[in-house]
Design a protein around this motif. Structure first.
Motif, mmCIF file in Angstrom:
data_model
loop_
_atom_site.group_PDB
_atom_site.id
_atom_site.type_symbol
_atom_site.label_atom_id
_atom_site.label_comp_id
_atom_site.label_asym_id
_atom_site.label_seq_id
_atom_site.Cartn_x
_atom_site.Cartn_y
_atom_site.Cartn_z
ATOM 1 N N GLY A 235 0.796 -1.211 0.000
ATOM 2 C CA GLY A 235 0.000 0.000 0.000
ATOM 3 C C GLY A 235 0.833 1.267 0.000
ATOM 4 N N HIS A 236 2.157 1.141 0.017
ATOM 5 C CA HIS A 236 3.049 2.296 0.020
ATOM 6 C C HIS A 236 3.442 2.656 -1.409
ATOM 7 C CE1 HIS A 236 3.447 2.277 4.343
ATOM 8 N NE2 HIS A 236 3.808 1.008 4.316
ATOM 9 N N THR A 237 3.572 3.941 -1.662
ATOM 10 C CA THR A 237 4.076 4.386 -2.951
ATOM 11 C C THR A 237 5.583 4.569 -2.859
ATOM 12 O OG1 THR A 237 3.802 6.020 -4.717
ATOM 13 C CG2 THR A 237 3.760 6.826 -2.443
ATOM 14 N N MET A 238 6.198 4.939 -3.947
ATOM 15 C CA MET A 238 7.649 5.043 -3.975
ATOM 16 C C MET A 238 8.071 6.190 -4.894
ATOM 17 S SD MET A 238 6.252 2.600 -5.935
ATOM 18 C CE MET A 238 6.293 1.285 -4.741
ATOM 19 N N THR A 239 9.351 6.486 -4.886
ATOM 20 C CA THR A 239 9.912 7.531 -5.737
ATOM 21 C C THR A 239 10.890 6.910 -6.712
ATOM 22 O OG1 THR A 239 9.704 9.192 -3.994
ATOM 23 C CG2 THR A 239 11.238 9.680 -5.776
ATOM 24 N N LEU A 240 10.820 7.308 -7.988
ATOM 25 C CA LEU A 240 11.750 6.846 -9.017
ATOM 26 C C LEU A 240 12.780 7.931 -9.285
ATOM 27 C CD1 LEU A 240 9.459 5.033 -11.632
ATOM 28 C CD2 LEU A 240 11.155 3.995 -10.118
ATOM 29 N N LEU A 241 14.052 7.583 -9.139
ATOM 30 C CA LEU A 241 15.139 8.505 -9.426
ATOM 31 C C LEU A 241 15.807 8.113 -10.734
ATOM 32 C CD1 LEU A 241 16.800 8.658 -5.871
ATOM 33 C CD2 LEU A 241 14.989 10.126 -6.800
ATOM 34 N N CYS A 242 16.191 9.091 -11.498
ATOM 35 C CA CYS A 242 16.910 8.837 -12.743
ATOM 36 C C CYS A 242 18.395 8.668 -12.429
ATOM 37 C CB CYS A 242 16.713 9.978 -13.735
ATOM 38 S SG CYS A 242 15.007 10.165 -14.290
ATOM 39 N N GLY A 243 18.987 7.606 -12.941
ATOM 40 C CA GLY A 243 20.391 7.334 -12.685
ATOM 41 C C GLY A 243 21.130 6.900 -13.939
ATOM 42 N N GLU A 244 22.433 6.758 -13.786
ATOM 43 C CA GLU A 244 23.281 6.308 -14.890
ATOM 44 C C GLU A 244 24.339 5.379 -14.339
ATOM 45 O OE1 GLU A 244 26.651 8.105 -17.916
ATOM 46 O OE2 GLU A 244 25.000 9.413 -17.270
ATOM 47 N N GLY A 245 24.503 4.235 -14.964
ATOM 48 C CA GLY A 245 25.502 3.278 -14.523
ATOM 49 C C GLY A 245 26.905 3.845 -14.625
ATOM 50 N N GLY A 246 27.673 3.765 -13.563
ATOM 51 C CA GLY A 246 29.017 4.328 -13.569
ATOM 52 C C GLY A 246 29.961 3.588 -14.492
ATOM 53 N N TYR A 247 29.701 2.319 -14.738
ATOM 54 C CA TYR A 247 30.561 1.529 -15.625
ATOM 55 C C TYR A 247 29.962 1.388 -17.015
ATOM 56 C CZ TYR A 247 33.159 -2.444 -17.500
ATOM 57 O OH TYR A 247 33.917 -3.269 -18.300
ATOM 58 N N THR A 248 28.659 1.036 -17.048
ATOM 59 C CA THR A 248 28.011 0.810 -18.344
ATOM 60 C C THR A 248 27.592 2.099 -19.027
ATOM 61 O OG1 THR A 248 25.816 0.619 -17.351
ATOM 62 C CG2 THR A 248 27.134 -1.395 -17.492
ATOM 63 N N ARG A 249 27.423 3.175 -18.259
ATOM 64 C CA ARG A 249 26.929 4.460 -18.761
ATOM 65 C C ARG A 249 25.517 4.362 -19.330
ATOM 66 N NH1 ARG A 249 29.788 8.030 -16.083
ATOM 67 N NH2 ARG A 249 32.037 7.649 -16.259
ATOM 68 N N LYS A 250 24.779 3.349 -18.908
ATOM 69 C CA LYS A 250 23.402 3.189 -19.371
ATOM 70 C C LYS A 250 22.442 3.888 -18.415
ATOM 71 C CE LYS A 250 24.055 -1.296 -21.665
ATOM 72 N NZ LYS A 250 23.625 -2.722 -21.681
ATOM 73 N N ASP A 251 21.368 4.429 -18.983
ATOM 74 C CA ASP A 251 20.336 5.050 -18.152
ATOM 75 C C ASP A 251 19.612 3.984 -17.335
ATOM 76 O OD1 ASP A 251 20.934 7.515 -19.172
ATOM 77 O OD2 ASP A 251 19.405 7.423 -20.751
ATOM 78 N N MET A 252 19.228 4.346 -16.121
ATOM 79 C CA MET A 252 18.526 3.397 -15.260
ATOM 80 C C MET A 252 17.605 4.151 -14.319
ATOM 81 S SD MET A 252 21.668 2.341 -12.695
ATOM 82 C CE MET A 252 20.677 1.054 -11.995
ATOM 83 N N ARG A 253 16.719 3.403 -13.664
ATOM 84 C CA ARG A 253 15.818 3.962 -12.664
ATOM 85 C C ARG A 253 16.163 3.362 -11.301
ATOM 86 N NH1 ARG A 253 15.205 6.712 -16.324
ATOM 87 N NH2 ARG A 253 13.291 7.411 -17.361
ATOM 88 N N VAL A 254 16.106 4.205 -10.292
ATOM 89 C CA VAL A 254 16.377 3.770 -8.921
ATOM 90 C C VAL A 254 15.105 3.960 -8.109
ATOM 91 C CG1 VAL A 254 17.804 4.092 -6.870
ATOM 92 C CG2 VAL A 254 18.778 4.489 -9.150
ATOM 93 N N ILE A 255 14.654 2.882 -7.448
ATOM 94 C CA ILE A 255 13.436 2.934 -6.639
ATOM 95 C C ILE A 255 13.808 3.249 -5.195
ATOM 96 C CG2 ILE A 255 11.409 1.655 -5.844
ATOM 97 C CD1 ILE A 255 11.770 -0.200 -8.241
#
Length: 298
Positions: A235-255
């Motif tokens: 029943g709890h909501t969450m926050t999505l943060l925009c991130g980038e892999g330090g090695y892969t340099r790929k975009d990612m989401r952090v919950i």
């Protein structure tokens, strides 16, 4: 929807009813079995009532009833009918269990039985305080109180973010000292303060353990499925943060999600089921305020 809501209200009512009765039974057990037979007092209204019983023989349960009749009117005005009704029931339950416990522990000569034998005052002090703290804590968790100075503590806690146990500690300090002019016995004062400290610690441990929260930081490519699963299960909501892999340099989401401590196992199981390769960190949260958690108090 209304039927489900009514069922939840009925379940909550019976759960609170059971918790108040169990809490008062545990609290009264501590008094009748460990504190009263060894003439040990503590703070608050119960401590004053116990001192009066030691001095005059007037049963402490009757003193508690008389004084709380006045304080309950204040509770109804400031804390609302829900708190006052639960507190009124807790006071009557306390008086009933105190009388029942003392009747069961009284021998043929009219004296309270010392189950730990003579000379075990220290152990009786510790055990009685633990039972007192746990019993009152169970009542506090239902939104009620045992009356007396617990009402004053609840009033202060309503407007200030102060530990209930700490408030009671300040209020009770002078009550214990008041037994010295009456009995001229330092033993009662010392044991009274020891009882107060142990009782406060047990109360805070129970209250705070039920309010502990946990923050999860989850790095996963399956963030959408995880968000939906966590929201549906807790029943709890969450926050999505925009991130980038330090090695892969790929975009990612952090919950980032905060849940109650008891729900942490559920969250970990969901992560394992949906993305066993996810990277997760877990942190203890000292305080979580807002929707679904504690109210913000100035």
């Amino acid at each position: 929807m209304s039927e489900v809501f009514s069922t939840q209200k009925v379940w909550t009512f019976f759960k609170d009813f059971f918790s108040i009765n169990l809490g008062m039974a545990v609290y009264s057990f501590g008094w009748a079995v460990f504190l009263l037979p060894y003439h040990i007092t503590t703070g608050g209204m119960a401590g004053l009532a116990a001192i009066m019983q030691y001095a005059t023989g007037f049963p402490m349960q009757y003193s508690i009833l008389i004084v709380n009749a006045i304080l309950l009117a204040l509770a109804w005005w400031q804390l609302g009918p829900k708190f006052a009704i639960k507190t009124a029931y807790a006071v009557f339950a306390l008086s009933f269990y105190l009388e029942l416990g003392q009747d069961m522990m009284t021998d043929d000569a009219g004296n309270l039985v010392k189950v730990l034998e003579e000379g075990q005052d220290s152990m009786a002090c510790i055990l009685g305080a633990v039972f007192n703290g746990v019993g009152i804590g169970m009542v506090f968790l239902t939104g009620g109180s045992t009356g007396g100075w617990d009402i004053v503590a609840a009033l202060i806690n309503k407007y200030r973010n102060v530990s209930l146990g700490r408030v009671l500690l300040y209020l009770d300090f002078f009550v214990i000292a008041s037994c010295w002019p009456l009995f001229h016995e330092w033993r009662m004062v010392v044991f009274g303060y020891v009882t107060l400290v142990v009782y406060t610690f047990a109360l805070d441990m129970l209250i705070n353990s039920s309010r502990q929260d946990v923050q999860f930081t989850i790095y996963s490519s399956h963030y959408d499925k995880l968000c939906e699963a966590i929201r549906n299960k807790t029943g709890h909501t969450m926050t999505l943060l925009c991130g980038e892999g330090g090695y892969t340099r790929k975009d990612m989401r952090v919950i980032v999600v905060i849940v109650h401590k008891r729900e942490s196992v559920t969250v970990l199981r969901l992560i394992h089921e949906i993305d066993p390769a996810a990277f997760v960190t877990q942190h203890r949260v000292e305080g979580a305020y807002g929707l679904g958690f504690n109210a913000i108090k100035p």
